[in-house]
Design a protein around this motif. Structure first.
Motif, PDB file in Angstrom:
ATOM      1  N   LEU A  94      12.669   5.198   8.811  1.00  0.00           N
ATOM      2  CA  LEU A  94      11.407   4.451   8.896  1.00  0.00           C
ATOM      3  C   LEU A  94      11.634   3.159   8.131  1.00  0.00           C
ATOM      4  O   LEU A  94      12.101   3.189   6.987  1.00  0.00           O
ATOM      5  CB  LEU A  94      10.274   5.276   8.278  1.00  0.00           C
ATOM      6  N   ALA A  95      11.338   2.036   8.748  1.00  0.00           N
ATOM      7  CA  ALA A  95      11.592   0.766   8.075  1.00  0.00           C
ATOM      8  C   ALA A  95      10.625  -0.306   8.579  1.00  0.00           C
ATOM      9  O   ALA A  95      10.191  -0.276   9.727  1.00  0.00           O
ATOM     10  CB  ALA A  95      13.034   0.311   8.341  1.00  0.00           C
ATOM     11  N   VAL A  96      10.307  -1.218   7.683  1.00  0.00           N
ATOM     12  CA  VAL A  96       9.423  -2.346   8.003  1.00  0.00           C
ATOM     13  C   VAL A  96      10.191  -3.639   7.727  1.00  0.00           C
ATOM     14  O   VAL A  96      10.852  -3.764   6.689  1.00  0.00           O
ATOM     15  CB  VAL A  96       8.132  -2.268   7.138  1.00  0.00           C
ATOM     16  N   ARG A 101       6.149  -6.687   5.094  1.00  0.00           N
ATOM     17  CA  ARG A 101       5.958  -5.688   4.036  1.00  0.00           C
ATOM     18  C   ARG A 101       4.579  -5.798   3.379  1.00  0.00           C
ATOM     19  O   ARG A 101       3.983  -6.862   3.360  1.00  0.00           O
ATOM     20  CB  ARG A 101       7.014  -5.871   2.937  1.00  0.00           C
ATOM     21  N   ARG A 102       4.193  -4.648   2.781  1.00  0.00           N
ATOM     22  CA  ARG A 102       2.978  -4.575   1.953  1.00  0.00           C
ATOM     23  C   ARG A 102       1.721  -4.993   2.711  1.00  0.00           C
ATOM     24  O   ARG A 102       0.822  -5.618   2.172  1.00  0.00           O
ATOM     25  CB  ARG A 102       3.142  -5.414   0.672  1.00  0.00           C
ATOM     26  N   ARG A 103       1.725  -4.668   4.009  1.00  0.00           N
ATOM     27  CA  ARG A 103       0.505  -4.893   4.813  1.00  0.00           C
ATOM     28  C   ARG A 103       0.060  -3.573   5.411  1.00  0.00           C
ATOM     29  O   ARG A 103      -0.543  -3.546   6.477  1.00  0.00           O
ATOM     30  CB  ARG A 103       0.805  -5.854   5.959  1.00  0.00           C
ATOM     31  N   ASN A 104       0.457  -2.493   4.777  1.00  0.00           N
ATOM     32  CA  ASN A 104       0.100  -1.136   5.220  1.00  0.00           C
ATOM     33  C   ASN A 104       0.782  -0.720   6.515  1.00  0.00           C
ATOM     34  O   ASN A 104       0.357   0.249   7.150  1.00  0.00           O
ATOM     35  CB  ASN A 104      -1.427  -0.981   5.371  1.00  0.00           C
ATOM     36  N   LEU A 105       1.819  -1.449   6.918  1.00  0.00           N
ATOM     37  CA  LEU A 105       2.476  -1.095   8.176  1.00  0.00           C
ATOM     38  C   LEU A 105       3.322   0.177   8.014  1.00  0.00           C
ATOM     39  O   LEU A 105       3.335   1.037   8.901  1.00  0.00           O
ATOM     40  CB  LEU A 105       3.341  -2.274   8.638  1.00  0.00           C
ATOM     41  N   GLY A 106       4.021   0.306   6.875  1.00  0.00           N
ATOM     42  CA  GLY A 106       4.790   1.529   6.621  1.00  0.00           C
ATOM     43  C   GLY A 106       3.864   2.743   6.652  1.00  0.00           C
ATOM     44  O   GLY A 106       4.171   3.764   7.286  1.00  0.00           O
ATOM     45  N   GLY A 107       2.705   2.616   6.001  1.00  0.00           N
ATOM     46  CA  GLY A 107       1.726   3.711   6.000  1.00  0.00           C
ATOM     47  C   GLY A 107       1.221   3.995   7.410  1.00  0.00           C
ATOM     48  O   GLY A 107       1.057   5.149   7.810  1.00  0.00           O
ATOM     49  N   LYS A 132      16.339   7.802   1.631  1.00  0.00           N
ATOM     50  CA  LYS A 132      17.688   7.251   1.395  1.00  0.00           C
ATOM     51  C   LYS A 132      17.907   6.936  -0.077  1.00  0.00           C
ATOM     52  O   LYS A 132      19.048   6.831  -0.529  1.00  0.00           O
ATOM     53  CB  LYS A 132      17.952   6.037   2.270  1.00  0.00           C
ATOM     54  N   ASP A 135      13.419   4.937  -4.323  1.00  0.00           N
ATOM     55  CA  ASP A 135      12.318   4.061  -3.924  1.00  0.00           C
ATOM     56  C   ASP A 135      11.667   4.584  -2.633  1.00  0.00           C
ATOM     57  O   ASP A 135      10.434   4.633  -2.513  1.00  0.00           O
ATOM     58  CB  ASP A 135      12.891   2.655  -3.712  1.00  0.00           C
ATOM     59  N   PHE A 139       7.842   6.179  -1.914  1.00  0.00           N
ATOM     60  CA  PHE A 139       6.950   5.781  -0.814  1.00  0.00           C
ATOM     61  C   PHE A 139       6.351   7.023  -0.150  1.00  0.00           C
ATOM     62  O   PHE A 139       5.139   7.129   0.051  1.00  0.00           O
ATOM     63  CB  PHE A 139       7.725   4.931   0.194  1.00  0.00           C
ATOM     64  N   TYR A 140       7.211   7.996   0.159  1.00  0.00           N
ATOM     65  CA  TYR A 140       6.709   9.205   0.836  1.00  0.00           C
ATOM     66  C   TYR A 140       5.812  10.022  -0.098  1.00  0.00           C
ATOM     67  O   TYR A 140       4.792  10.579   0.335  1.00  0.00           O
ATOM     68  CB  TYR A 140       7.886  10.047   1.351  1.00  0.00           C
ATOM     69  N   HIS A 142       3.896   8.902  -2.345  1.00  0.00           N
ATOM     70  CA  HIS A 142       2.619   8.196  -2.377  1.00  0.00           C
ATOM     71  C   HIS A 142       1.657   8.761  -1.320  1.00  0.00           C
ATOM     72  O   HIS A 142       0.448   8.754  -1.495  1.00  0.00           O
ATOM     73  CB  HIS A 142       2.883   6.712  -2.127  1.00  0.00           C
TER      74      HIS A 142
HETATM   75  C1  LIG Z   1       9.404   1.721   2.322  1.00  0.00           C
HETATM   76  C2  LIG Z   1       8.801   0.751   3.332  1.00  0.00           C
HETATM   77  C3  LIG Z   1       8.854   1.383   4.726  1.00  0.00           C
HETATM   78  C4  LIG Z   1       7.316   0.481   2.957  1.00  0.00           C
HETATM   79  O1  LIG Z   1       6.740  -0.334   3.984  1.00  0.00           O
HETATM   80  P1  LIG Z   1       5.464  -1.247   3.700  1.00  0.00           P
HETATM   81  O2  LIG Z   1       4.890  -1.625   5.019  1.00  0.00           O
HETATM   82  O3  LIG Z   1       5.809  -2.362   2.791  1.00  0.00           O
HETATM   83  O4  LIG Z   1       4.505  -0.239   2.938  1.00  0.00           O
HETATM   84  P2  LIG Z   1       2.900  -0.215   3.016  1.00  0.00           P
HETATM   85  O5  LIG Z   1       2.375  -1.616   2.902  1.00  0.00           O
HETATM   86  O6  LIG Z   1       2.471   0.535   4.214  1.00  0.00           O
HETATM   87  O7  LIG Z   1       2.550   0.620   1.741  1.00  0.00           O
HETATM   88  C5  LIG Z   1       1.592   1.654   1.832  1.00  0.00           C
HETATM   89  C6  LIG Z   1       1.342   2.202   0.452  1.00  0.00           C
HETATM   90  O8  LIG Z   1       2.584   2.694  -0.057  1.00  0.00           O
HETATM   91  C7  LIG Z   1       2.862   2.083  -1.313  1.00  0.00           C
HETATM   92  N1  LIG Z   1       4.299   1.843  -1.360  1.00  0.00           N
HETATM   93  C8  LIG Z   1       5.023   1.006  -0.586  1.00  0.00           C
HETATM   94  N2  LIG Z   1       6.328   1.079  -0.929  1.00  0.00           N
HETATM   95  C9  LIG Z   1       6.399   1.966  -1.946  1.00  0.00           C
HETATM   96  C10 LIG Z   1       7.455   2.469  -2.736  1.00  0.00           C
HETATM   97  N3  LIG Z   1       8.723   2.090  -2.528  1.00  0.00           N
HETATM   98  N4  LIG Z   1       7.156   3.386  -3.702  1.00  0.00           N
HETATM   99  C11 LIG Z   1       5.894   3.808  -3.917  1.00  0.00           C
HETATM  100  N5  LIG Z   1       4.845   3.375  -3.191  1.00  0.00           N
HETATM  101  C12 LIG Z   1       5.102   2.465  -2.225  1.00  0.00           C
HETATM  102  C13 LIG Z   1       2.076   0.769  -1.312  1.00  0.00           C
HETATM  103  O9  LIG Z   1       1.762   0.377  -2.628  1.00  0.00           O
HETATM  104  C14 LIG Z   1       0.848   1.121  -0.522  1.00  0.00           C
HETATM  105  O10 LIG Z   1      -0.103   1.754  -1.389  1.00  0.00           O
HETATM  106  P3  LIG Z   1      -1.691   1.543  -1.211  1.00  0.00           P
HETATM  107  O11 LIG Z   1      -2.011   2.031   0.183  1.00  0.00           O
HETATM  108  O12 LIG Z   1      -2.264   2.393  -2.288  1.00  0.00           O
HETATM  109  O13 LIG Z   1      -1.887   0.085  -1.362  1.00  0.00           O
HETATM  110  C15 LIG Z   1       9.536  -0.618   3.333  1.00  0.00           C
HETATM  111  O14 LIG Z   1       9.576  -1.102   2.003  1.00  0.00           O
HETATM  112  C16 LIG Z   1      10.947  -0.573   3.891  1.00  0.00           C
HETATM  113  O15 LIG Z   1      11.158  -0.693   5.089  1.00  0.00           O
HETATM  114  N6  LIG Z   1      11.965  -0.414   3.025  1.00  0.00           N
HETATM  115  C17 LIG Z   1      13.364  -0.428   3.437  1.00  0.00           C
HETATM  116  C18 LIG Z   1      13.727   0.809   4.231  1.00  0.00           C
HETATM  117  C19 LIG Z   1      13.347   2.097   3.532  1.00  0.00           C
HETATM  118  O16 LIG Z   1      13.501   2.246   2.324  1.00  0.00           O
HETATM  119  N7  LIG Z   1      12.849   3.074   4.312  1.00  0.00           N
HETATM  120  C20 LIG Z   1      12.405   4.349   3.765  1.00  0.00           C
HETATM  121  C21 LIG Z   1      12.886   5.484   4.606  1.00  0.00           C
HETATM  122  S1  LIG Z   1      14.652   5.688   4.591  1.00  0.00           S
END
Ligand SMILES: CC(C)(COP(=O)(O)OP(=O)(O)OC[C@H]1O[C@@H](n2cnc3c(N)ncnc32)[C@H](O)[C@@H]1OP(=O)(O)O)[C@@H](O)C(=O)NCCC(=O)NCCS
Length: 168
Positions: A94-96, A101-107, A132, A135, A139-140, A142
């Protein structure tokens, strides 16, 4: 989901080459491997795009998997029959893209994966992910995912719990 994005299956018109999440392996996988895995029924790929755009703002892979029941905490399984394994849906990647980033797209992508698993005709007991790094694991967590006791970078979230948390 975020109003200005649409999440759909990866299609030939999506611009895979421009995707850049800062993790080379995840960019390269989308560019070179994802559509082959889809074609071979190994995993499905869902992408988020800005409305009326072929750009890929984020993606995830979703596949059927299973987990030994003994890997799960007893609190999650004590009311279940004694099956040796339980059906799961694996979020393989899963990646954004960095610019989204930080627009709730990962969520939103995670929410979409859980919704698809909850609606799937083969039943899914839990979502599982292999983070991976720490960090990614944070995210998960959270979103309520819990680490397996014996492998802390793998996490799970029962679909029933997710549906309650996310009010699906
Ligand atoms: C991890 C990733 C997918 C997050 O995407 P994003 O779109 O920036 O995240 P969001 O904006 O949807 O964040 C949603 C919530 O998660 C939290 N969050 C985001 N990244 C976080 C992290 N690394 N650790 C803890 N919380 C995190 C945000 O604060 C937000 O909280 P809120 O709803 O209370 O405001 C992105 O940083 C990414 O692509 N990273 C590189 C690839 C990666 O690490 N993938 C993970 C799977 S292998």
């Amino acid at each position: 989901m975020t109003a200005s994005f649409v999440i759909q299956s990866l299609a030939p018109e999506h611009d895979r080459l421009a995707f850049s999440c800062g993790v080379d392996a995840l960019d390269r996988y989308l560019q070179n491997q994802a559509s082959q895995d889809v074609r071979r029924h190994i995993s499905n790929c869902f992408v988020a795009s800005p409305v009326e755009s072929a750009a890929i703002a984020g993606y995830y892979m979703l596949a059927a998997a299973s987990v030994p029941v003994l890997d799960l905490p007893e609190a999650e399984t004590k009311r279940l029959p004694r099956y040796p394994v339980l059906p799961t849906a694996l979020i393989g990647r899963l990646a954004v893209d960095r610019q989204y980033r930080r627009r709730n797209l990962g969520g939103a992508l995670l929410f979409d994966a859980i919704q698809r698993a909850a609606r799937a005709e083969p039943a899914v007991f839990a979502m599982i992910v292999d983070a991976k790094d720490e960090d990614a694991a944070a995210f998960y967590q959270h979103f309520g995912f819990m680490p397996f006791a014996n492998r802390p970078m793998s996490l799970f979230l029962p679909v029933a719990t997710a549906m309650k948390l996310l009010k699906i």
